[in-house]
Design a protein around this motif. Structure first.
Motif, PDB file in Angstrom:
ATOM      1  N   LYS A 100       0.891  -1.273   0.039  1.00  0.00           N
ATOM      2  CA  LYS A 100      -0.130   0.044  -0.218  1.00  0.00           C
ATOM      3  C   LYS A 100       0.812   1.342  -0.006  1.00  0.00           C
ATOM      4  O   LYS A 100       0.323   2.286  -0.147  1.00  0.00           O
ATOM      5  CB  LYS A 100      -0.907  -0.008   1.206  1.00  0.00           C
ATOM      6  CG  LYS A 100      -1.845  -1.151   1.167  1.00  0.00           C
ATOM      7  CD  LYS A 100      -2.961  -0.832   2.330  1.00  0.00           C
ATOM      8  CE  LYS A 100      -4.312  -2.009   2.021  1.00  0.00           C
ATOM      9  NZ  LYS A 100      -5.272  -2.048   3.259  1.00  0.00           N
ATOM     10  N   SER A 101       2.139   1.125  -0.075  1.00  0.00           N
ATOM     11  CA  SER A 101       3.039   2.320   0.146  1.00  0.00           C
ATOM     12  C   SER A 101       3.663   2.350  -1.209  1.00  0.00           C
ATOM     13  O   SER A 101       3.500   1.427  -2.079  1.00  0.00           O
ATOM     14  CB  SER A 101       4.172   1.918   1.045  1.00  0.00           C
ATOM     15  OG  SER A 101       5.132   1.143   0.876  1.00  0.00           O
ATOM     16  N   GLN A 102       4.372   3.544  -1.366  1.00  0.00           N
ATOM     17  CA  GLN A 102       4.855   3.811  -2.725  1.00  0.00           C
ATOM     18  C   GLN A 102       6.101   2.855  -2.984  1.00  0.00           C
ATOM     19  O   GLN A 102       7.082   2.460  -2.087  1.00  0.00           O
ATOM     20  CB  GLN A 102       5.299   5.377  -3.066  1.00  0.00           C
ATOM     21  CG  GLN A 102       5.968   5.768  -4.284  1.00  0.00           C
ATOM     22  CD  GLN A 102       6.043   7.189  -4.477  1.00  0.00           C
ATOM     23  OE1 GLN A 102       5.717   7.984  -3.443  1.00  0.00           O
ATOM     24  NE2 GLN A 102       6.862   7.690  -5.462  1.00  0.00           N
ATOM     25  N   ILE A 103       6.188   2.506  -4.387  1.00  0.00           N
ATOM     26  CA  ILE A 103       7.345   1.582  -4.457  1.00  0.00           C
ATOM     27  C   ILE A 103       8.638   2.608  -4.724  1.00  0.00           C
ATOM     28  O   ILE A 103       8.698   3.489  -5.227  1.00  0.00           O
ATOM     29  CB  ILE A 103       7.279   0.797  -5.840  1.00  0.00           C
ATOM     30  CG1 ILE A 103       5.998  -0.123  -5.770  1.00  0.00           C
ATOM     31  CG2 ILE A 103       8.311   0.016  -6.431  1.00  0.00           C
ATOM     32  CD1 ILE A 103       5.795  -0.803  -7.118  1.00  0.00           C
ATOM     33  N   PRO A 104       9.702   2.001  -3.985  1.00  0.00           N
ATOM     34  CA  PRO A 104      11.034   2.961  -3.954  1.00  0.00           C
ATOM     35  C   PRO A 104      11.524   2.912  -5.146  1.00  0.00           C
ATOM     36  O   PRO A 104      11.352   1.906  -5.980  1.00  0.00           O
ATOM     37  CB  PRO A 104      11.819   2.029  -2.689  1.00  0.00           C
ATOM     38  CG  PRO A 104      10.809   1.428  -1.947  1.00  0.00           C
ATOM     39  CD  PRO A 104       9.587   1.027  -2.863  1.00  0.00           C
ATOM     40  N   PRO A 105      12.849   3.626  -5.538  1.00  0.00           N
ATOM     41  CA  PRO A 105      13.443   3.676  -6.709  1.00  0.00           C
ATOM     42  C   PRO A 105      14.054   2.225  -6.973  1.00  0.00           C
ATOM     43  O   PRO A 105      14.424   1.533  -5.734  1.00  0.00           O
ATOM     44  CB  PRO A 105      14.396   4.839  -6.654  1.00  0.00           C
ATOM     45  CG  PRO A 105      13.735   5.636  -5.457  1.00  0.00           C
ATOM     46  CD  PRO A 105      13.116   4.844  -4.754  1.00  0.00           C
ATOM     47  N   VAL A 106      14.393   1.650  -7.995  1.00  0.00           N
ATOM     48  CA  VAL A 106      15.050   0.467  -8.046  1.00  0.00           C
ATOM     49  C   VAL A 106      16.588   0.706  -7.641  1.00  0.00           C
ATOM     50  O   VAL A 106      17.347   1.840  -7.565  1.00  0.00           O
ATOM     51  CB  VAL A 106      15.447   0.309  -9.786  1.00  0.00           C
ATOM     52  CG1 VAL A 106      16.343  -0.939  -9.827  1.00  0.00           C
ATOM     53  CG2 VAL A 106      14.016  -0.050 -10.319  1.00  0.00           C
ATOM     54  N   GLY A 107      16.781  -0.437  -6.641  1.00  0.00           N
ATOM     55  CA  GLY A 107      18.144  -0.480  -6.060  1.00  0.00           C
ATOM     56  C   GLY A 107      17.996   0.487  -4.751  1.00  0.00           C
ATOM     57  O   GLY A 107      19.245   0.047  -4.015  1.00  0.00           O
ATOM     58  N   VAL A 108      17.180   1.030  -4.162  1.00  0.00           N
ATOM     59  CA  VAL A 108      17.204   1.660  -3.057  1.00  0.00           C
ATOM     60  C   VAL A 108      16.226   1.058  -2.005  1.00  0.00           C
ATOM     61  O   VAL A 108      15.148   0.840  -2.138  1.00  0.00           O
ATOM     62  CB  VAL A 108      16.624   3.109  -3.080  1.00  0.00           C
ATOM     63  CG1 VAL A 108      16.403   3.912  -1.866  1.00  0.00           C
ATOM     64  CG2 VAL A 108      17.450   3.972  -4.243  1.00  0.00           C
ATOM     65  N   TRP A 109      16.874   0.466  -1.000  1.00  0.00           N
ATOM     66  CA  TRP A 109      16.154  -0.400  -0.003  1.00  0.00           C
ATOM     67  C   TRP A 109      15.520   0.512   1.264  1.00  0.00           C
ATOM     68  O   TRP A 109      16.443   1.392   1.616  1.00  0.00           O
ATOM     69  CB  TRP A 109      17.234  -1.275   0.587  1.00  0.00           C
ATOM     70  CG  TRP A 109      17.294  -2.431  -0.436  1.00  0.00           C
ATOM     71  CD1 TRP A 109      18.363  -2.685  -1.206  1.00  0.00           C
ATOM     72  CD2 TRP A 109      16.340  -3.453  -0.716  1.00  0.00           C
ATOM     73  NE1 TRP A 109      18.358  -3.921  -1.703  1.00  0.00           N
ATOM     74  CE2 TRP A 109      17.051  -4.612  -1.633  1.00  0.00           C
ATOM     75  CE3 TRP A 109      15.061  -3.939  -0.121  1.00  0.00           C
ATOM     76  CZ2 TRP A 109      16.362  -5.578  -1.905  1.00  0.00           C
ATOM     77  CZ3 TRP A 109      14.327  -5.119  -0.485  1.00  0.00           C
ATOM     78  CH2 TRP A 109      15.067  -6.092  -1.499  1.00  0.00           C
ATOM     79  N   GLN A 110      14.277   0.587   1.326  1.00  0.00           N
ATOM     80  CA  GLN A 110      13.761   1.359   2.474  1.00  0.00           C
ATOM     81  C   GLN A 110      13.171   0.529   3.385  1.00  0.00           C
ATOM     82  O   GLN A 110      12.396  -0.337   3.189  1.00  0.00           O
ATOM     83  CB  GLN A 110      12.808   2.237   2.001  1.00  0.00           C
ATOM     84  CG  GLN A 110      13.093   3.476   0.945  1.00  0.00           C
ATOM     85  CD  GLN A 110      12.041   4.258   0.425  1.00  0.00           C
ATOM     86  OE1 GLN A 110      10.897   4.000   0.910  1.00  0.00           O
ATOM     87  NE2 GLN A 110      12.424   5.257  -0.141  1.00  0.00           N
ATOM     88  N   GLU A 111      13.697   0.854   4.759  1.00  0.00           N
ATOM     89  CA  GLU A 111      13.191  -0.038   5.845  1.00  0.00           C
ATOM     90  C   GLU A 111      11.402   0.367   6.135  1.00  0.00           C
ATOM     91  O   GLU A 111      11.067   1.684   6.002  1.00  0.00           O
ATOM     92  CB  GLU A 111      13.636   0.311   7.105  1.00  0.00           C
ATOM     93  CG  GLU A 111      13.368  -0.592   8.101  1.00  0.00           C
ATOM     94  CD  GLU A 111      14.088  -0.278   9.435  1.00  0.00           C
ATOM     95  OE1 GLU A 111      13.872   0.624   9.979  1.00  0.00           O
ATOM     96  OE2 GLU A 111      14.719  -1.130  10.059  1.00  0.00           O
ATOM     97  N   TYR A 112      10.905  -0.744   6.105  1.00  0.00           N
ATOM     98  CA  TYR A 112       9.386  -0.818   6.451  1.00  0.00           C
ATOM     99  C   TYR A 112       9.084  -0.868   7.696  1.00  0.00           C
ATOM    100  O   TYR A 112       8.316   0.139   8.435  1.00  0.00           O
ATOM    101  CB  TYR A 112       8.427  -1.501   5.453  1.00  0.00           C
ATOM    102  CG  TYR A 112       7.004  -1.136   5.741  1.00  0.00           C
ATOM    103  CD1 TYR A 112       6.472   0.112   4.949  1.00  0.00           C
ATOM    104  CD2 TYR A 112       6.264  -1.825   6.529  1.00  0.00           C
ATOM    105  CE1 TYR A 112       5.153   0.413   5.135  1.00  0.00           C
ATOM    106  CE2 TYR A 112       4.734  -1.548   6.664  1.00  0.00           C
ATOM    107  CZ  TYR A 112       4.378  -0.277   5.816  1.00  0.00           C
ATOM    108  OH  TYR A 112       3.073  -0.297   6.283  1.00  0.00           O
ATOM    109  N   SER A 113       9.633  -1.914   8.454  1.00  0.00           N
ATOM    110  CA  SER A 113       9.588  -2.263   9.710  1.00  0.00           C
ATOM    111  C   SER A 113      10.693  -2.890  10.156  1.00  0.00           C
ATOM    112  O   SER A 113      11.365  -3.257   9.089  1.00  0.00           O
ATOM    113  CB  SER A 113       8.167  -2.718  10.119  1.00  0.00           C
ATOM    114  OG  SER A 113       8.015  -4.140   9.485  1.00  0.00           O
ATOM    115  N   ARG A 114      10.687  -3.147  11.389  1.00  0.00           N
ATOM    116  CA  ARG A 114      11.946  -4.030  12.010  1.00  0.00           C
ATOM    117  C   ARG A 114      12.203  -5.169  11.160  1.00  0.00           C
ATOM    118  O   ARG A 114      11.296  -6.200  11.189  1.00  0.00           O
ATOM    119  CB  ARG A 114      11.890  -4.171  13.489  1.00  0.00           C
ATOM    120  CG  ARG A 114      13.030  -4.734  13.863  1.00  0.00           C
ATOM    121  CD  ARG A 114      13.967  -3.779  14.318  1.00  0.00           C
ATOM    122  NE  ARG A 114      15.281  -4.488  15.130  1.00  0.00           N
ATOM    123  CZ  ARG A 114      15.435  -4.741  16.365  1.00  0.00           C
ATOM    124  NH1 ARG A 114      14.443  -4.159  17.285  1.00  0.00           N
ATOM    125  NH2 ARG A 114      16.440  -5.384  16.881  1.00  0.00           N
TER     126      ARG A 114
END
Length: 203
Positions: A100-114
């Motif tokens: 339900k969140s926006q897809i991050p850019p390719v190759g960029v890892w974003q933490e969603y939860s622990r």
């Protein structure tokens, strides 16, 4: 959300491709094997990859590749994972929240939860990242070299498909990697993961 730097190399990695699992927009938790694009196959893979009786495999991570209506990767890291229980509905709830969140850019890892992060991209990006990090990659294929005939280093990654075979484009990306087999019969993905763990635990 913030960008997560994955600096630590884990010893076991699994990647599974969900060819029809929605990459965005969410899905119904009451129809995991239908309208969610057979997400149930990926959920069982997470369960087998990370959870053991009364514990979790801290040396393992698994990357889900959601290829329906876009491309998103979701990474579960056993070393830091919190708040996820070893049942399909619990894991599905985490996956749905991410979609339900926006897809991050390719190759960029974003933490969603622990212990859960997500990134844009497909299996090609995962293979490239693993290779750059010194991970030896194996493709699960019934026609490959028997698992027991191979030797494995400290960093090993295994790639599986869902209920569908790899596409021609995916096979082209994997053609330079070693393929390994668990026998002539095509097994379900989560069963393959359990067998691989068992083999590596003993050797």
């Amino acid at each position: 959300m913030w960008i997560l730097i994955w600096g630590e190399i884990l010893s076991r990695r699994f990647a599974i491709i969900g060819h029809e699992v929605p990459a965005k927009g969410g899905f119904s938790l009451n129809d995991l094997s239908g309208s969610s694009g057979r997400l149930d196959v990926l959920l069982r893979a997470v369960n087998s990859a990370l959870f053991i009786s009364h514990g979790i495999r801290e040396d393992t991570q698994i990357v889900l590749h959601l290829e329906g209506a876009g491309s998103r990767r979701i990474k579960f890291d056993g070393k830091s994972l919190k708040g996820v229980h070893p049942d399909e509905r619990s894991i599905a709830g985490q996956v749905r929240a991410v979609t339900k969140s926006q897809i991050p850019p390719v190759g960029v890892w974003q933490e969603y939860s622990r212990g859960i992060a997500h990134s844009g991209g497909s299996i090609g990006e995962t293979l490239q990242e693993w290779s750059q990090e010194g991970c030896e990659i194996f493709i699960m294929d019934a026609n490959g070299t028997p698992l027991e005939n191979l030797s494995f280093g400290e960093k090993s990654g295994f790639v599986l498909s869902d209920h569908k075979p790899f596409t021609n484009a995916e096979s082209d990306l994997m053609c330079n990697f070693e393929s390994t087999s668990l026998g002539e019969k095509w097994l379900q993905g989560h069963s393959c993961i359990t067998i691989v763990h068992h083999h590596l635990d003993r050797h």
